[in-house]
Scaffold this active site. Structure first.
Site, PDB file in Angstrom:
ATOM      1  N   SER A   7      38.932  42.131  29.225  1.00 56.74           N
ATOM      2  CA  SER A   7      38.872  42.548  30.627  1.00 56.74           C
ATOM      3  C   SER A   7      37.631  41.972  31.276  1.00 56.74           C
ATOM      4  O   SER A   7      36.500  42.312  30.911  1.00 56.74           O
ATOM      5  CB  SER A   7      38.836  44.077  30.734  1.00 56.74           C
ATOM      6  OG  SER A   7      38.416  44.423  32.046  1.00 56.74           O
ATOM      7  N   HIS A  32      42.665  39.822  31.267  1.00 61.88           N
ATOM      8  CA  HIS A  32      42.994  41.114  31.887  1.00 61.88           C
ATOM      9  C   HIS A  32      42.123  41.287  33.133  1.00 61.88           C
ATOM     10  O   HIS A  32      40.894  41.289  33.058  1.00 61.88           O
ATOM     11  CB  HIS A  32      42.748  42.248  30.885  1.00 61.88           C
ATOM     12  CG  HIS A  32      43.170  43.599  31.374  1.00 61.88           C
ATOM     13  ND1 HIS A  32      44.479  44.054  31.316  1.00 61.88           N
ATOM     14  CD2 HIS A  32      42.463  44.607  31.942  1.00 61.88           C
ATOM     15  CE1 HIS A  32      44.557  45.267  31.811  1.00 61.88           C
ATOM     16  NE2 HIS A  32      43.345  45.636  32.208  1.00 61.88           N
ATOM     17  N   ASP A  34      41.237  43.577  36.394  1.00 59.42           N
ATOM     18  CA  ASP A  34      41.316  44.950  36.900  1.00 59.42           C
ATOM     19  C   ASP A  34      41.027  45.013  38.387  1.00 59.42           C
ATOM     20  O   ASP A  34      39.907  44.731  38.823  1.00 59.42           O
ATOM     21  CB  ASP A  34      40.292  45.819  36.161  1.00 59.42           C
ATOM     22  CG  ASP A  34      40.695  46.076  34.728  1.00 59.42           C
ATOM     23  OD1 ASP A  34      41.784  46.637  34.513  1.00 59.42           O
ATOM     24  OD2 ASP A  34      39.922  45.716  33.811  1.00 59.42           O
ATOM     25  N   MET A  36      40.761  47.379  41.680  1.00 57.14           N
ATOM     26  CA  MET A  36      40.571  48.791  42.078  1.00 57.14           C
ATOM     27  C   MET A  36      40.341  48.882  43.578  1.00 57.14           C
ATOM     28  O   MET A  36      39.647  48.035  44.141  1.00 57.14           O
ATOM     29  CB  MET A  36      39.349  49.363  41.365  1.00 57.14           C
ATOM     30  CG  MET A  36      39.402  49.240  39.865  1.00 57.14           C
ATOM     31  SD  MET A  36      37.884  49.867  39.133  1.00 57.14           S
ATOM     32  CE  MET A  36      38.169  49.425  37.413  1.00 57.14           C
ATOM     33  N   HIS A  65      46.029  44.149  36.432  1.00 59.59           N
ATOM     34  CA  HIS A  65      46.184  45.605  36.360  1.00 59.59           C
ATOM     35  C   HIS A  65      45.774  46.204  37.704  1.00 59.59           C
ATOM     36  O   HIS A  65      44.591  46.266  38.028  1.00 59.59           O
ATOM     37  CB  HIS A  65      45.292  46.127  35.215  1.00 59.59           C
ATOM     38  CG  HIS A  65      45.272  47.599  35.052  1.00 59.59           C
ATOM     39  ND1 HIS A  65      44.348  48.248  34.256  1.00 59.59           N
ATOM     40  CD2 HIS A  65      46.061  48.580  35.567  1.00 59.59           C
ATOM     41  CE1 HIS A  65      44.559  49.555  34.277  1.00 59.59           C
ATOM     42  NE2 HIS A  65      45.584  49.780  35.079  1.00 59.59           N
ATOM     43  N   MET A  67      45.048  49.032  40.102  1.00 61.39           N
ATOM     44  CA  MET A  67      44.733  50.464  40.250  1.00 61.39           C
ATOM     45  C   MET A  67      44.589  50.721  41.744  1.00 61.39           C
ATOM     46  O   MET A  67      43.491  50.956  42.258  1.00 61.39           O
ATOM     47  CB  MET A  67      43.438  50.784  39.476  1.00 61.39           C
ATOM     48  CG  MET A  67      43.666  50.788  37.971  1.00 61.39           C
ATOM     49  SD  MET A  67      42.140  50.601  37.013  1.00 61.39           S
ATOM     50  CE  MET A  67      42.062  48.816  36.931  1.00 61.39           C
ATOM     51  N   MET A 136      46.811  53.904  29.243  1.00 65.96           N
ATOM     52  CA  MET A 136      45.374  54.086  29.495  1.00 65.96           C
ATOM     53  C   MET A 136      44.791  55.062  28.482  1.00 65.96           C
ATOM     54  O   MET A 136      45.241  56.203  28.374  1.00 65.96           O
ATOM     55  CB  MET A 136      45.132  54.609  30.910  1.00 65.96           C
ATOM     56  CG  MET A 136      45.483  53.646  32.032  1.00 65.96           C
ATOM     57  SD  MET A 136      44.691  52.033  31.925  1.00 65.96           S
ATOM     58  CE  MET A 136      42.949  52.484  31.917  1.00 65.96           C
ATOM     59  N   ASP A 174      44.501  50.239  26.860  1.00 66.82           N
ATOM     60  CA  ASP A 174      43.411  49.854  27.767  1.00 66.82           C
ATOM     61  C   ASP A 174      42.386  50.977  27.905  1.00 66.82           C
ATOM     62  O   ASP A 174      42.688  52.042  28.436  1.00 66.82           O
ATOM     63  CB  ASP A 174      44.029  49.511  29.140  1.00 66.82           C
ATOM     64  CG  ASP A 174      43.008  48.942  30.112  1.00 66.82           C
ATOM     65  OD1 ASP A 174      41.837  48.721  29.725  1.00 66.82           O
ATOM     66  OD2 ASP A 174      43.396  48.726  31.282  1.00 66.82           O
TER      67      ASP A 174
HETATM   68  C1  DX5 Z   1      39.474  50.682  33.342  1.00 69.20           C
HETATM   69  C2  DX5 Z   1      40.077  49.305  33.209  1.00 69.20           C
HETATM   70  C3  DX5 Z   1      39.869  48.699  31.885  1.00 69.20           C
HETATM   71  C4  DX5 Z   1      38.421  48.450  31.554  1.00 69.20           C
HETATM   72  C5  DX5 Z   1      38.279  48.460  30.074  1.00 69.20           C
HETATM   73  O1  DX5 Z   1      39.855  51.239  34.529  1.00 69.20           O
HETATM   74  O2  DX5 Z   1      41.482  49.380  33.409  1.00 69.20           O
HETATM   75  O3  DX5 Z   1      40.612  47.503  31.734  1.00 69.20           O
HETATM   76  O4  DX5 Z   1      37.941  47.247  32.067  1.00 69.20           O
HETATM   77  O5  DX5 Z   1      36.926  48.372  29.752  1.00 69.20           O
HETATM   78  P1  DX5 Z   1      36.371  48.854  28.353  1.00 69.20           P
HETATM   79  O6  DX5 Z   1      37.069  48.046  27.300  1.00 69.20           O
HETATM   80  O7  DX5 Z   1      34.919  48.555  28.456  1.00 69.20           O
HETATM   81  O8  DX5 Z   1      36.676  50.326  28.219  1.00 69.20           O
HETATM   82 ZN    ZN Z   2      42.658  47.550  32.890  1.00 70.27          ZN
END
Ligand code: DX5
Ligand code: ZN
Length: 215
Positions: A7, A32, A34, A36, A65, A67, A136, A174
């Site tokens: 990620s 990956h 993310d 948000m 991903h 969110m 998750m 994840d």
């Molecule tokens: C959290 C993200 C994850 C995050 C994982 O909301 O969806 O993908 O980046 O990070 P680690 O591996 O550090 O928990």
């Molecule tokens: Zn993620």
């Protein structure tokens, strides 16, 4: 052997090109990414223009991903930005079946993420349509949190359901994945491991990816 999806949330954004190159030289399978929105989750990360640039650096699979609320408004924009897999949150979609069909109609693989409080059983009626379930194992919004142990039972339950339905859905785990717990997660039935801090904050990220890949 699991697929490894580092990620980039945990990467050094000032050196994003170097971080992408490192992943390209590594055994990582997916990038990956993310996204948000500060509404669905209490944090904001990066979005479409950044993903467009990352896309140019790699031929590996870009696993986005989301969110965010109302992902249907941006599905096409993420396709144009270069997403190969587009994952929406179960909790953010009133019409999940429609979201899944929209993603697939645009030629992407469809992912559905579920929060720690969401039962895997709730996916039964759409499971055969989903390419990837992103389970998750922390509450979404931040990297660097601890793996929630109950996630292991959820992985096993999801694996059983996938087998029952004879589906081809991949299980992606994840949040809080590390060299210490990765083996247990794979043994429980995970196909894909997302790892942010475990990779990017390690002394030798490529070697860490290699070790995760060798489990
Ligand atoms: C959290 C993200 C994850 C995050 C994982 O909301 O969806 O993908 O980046 O990070 P680690 O591996 O550090 O928990
Ligand atoms: Zn993620």
């Amino acid at each position: 052997m699991a697929l490894i999806a580092p990620s980039l949330l945990a990467s050094n954004f000032l050196k994003l090109a170097d971080e992408c190159q490192m992943l390209n030289e590594s055994e990582a399978d997916w990038f990956h990414l993310d996204v948000m929105d500060g509404v669905f989750v209490p944090n904001i990360s990066f979005g479409i223009p950044v993903i467009e640039q990352i896309r140019k650096t790699t031929s590996k699979i870009c696993d986005v991903h989301l969110m965010i609320v109302h992902p249907e408004n941006l599905t096409e924009a993420f396709k144009k930005a270069g997403a190969d897999i587009l994952t929406v949150h179960f909790e953010a979609c009133k019409h999940l079946h429609r979201n899944i069909q929209q993603i697939k109609a645009l030629g992407m693989q469809a992912g559905v993420a579920i929060n720690p409080h969401t039962r895997v059983e709730l996916l039964r009626d759409v499971l055969a349509d989903i390419d990837v379930v992103c389970l998750m194992s922390v509450n979404p919004g931040f990297g660097g949190q601890s793996f929630i142990p109950h996630s292991l039972e959820k992985i096993r339950a999801l694996r059983t359901m996938i087998n029952e339905l004879n589906a081809h859905t991949k299980i992606e785990v994840d949040g809080g994945v590390s060299l210490e717990n990765a083996k247990q997660i794979i043994d429980a039935g995970a196909d894909v491991l997302v790892a942010g801090n475990a990779v990017f904050k390690s002394a030798d990220p490529k070697q860490t990816i290699h070790q995760l890949k060798s489990l």
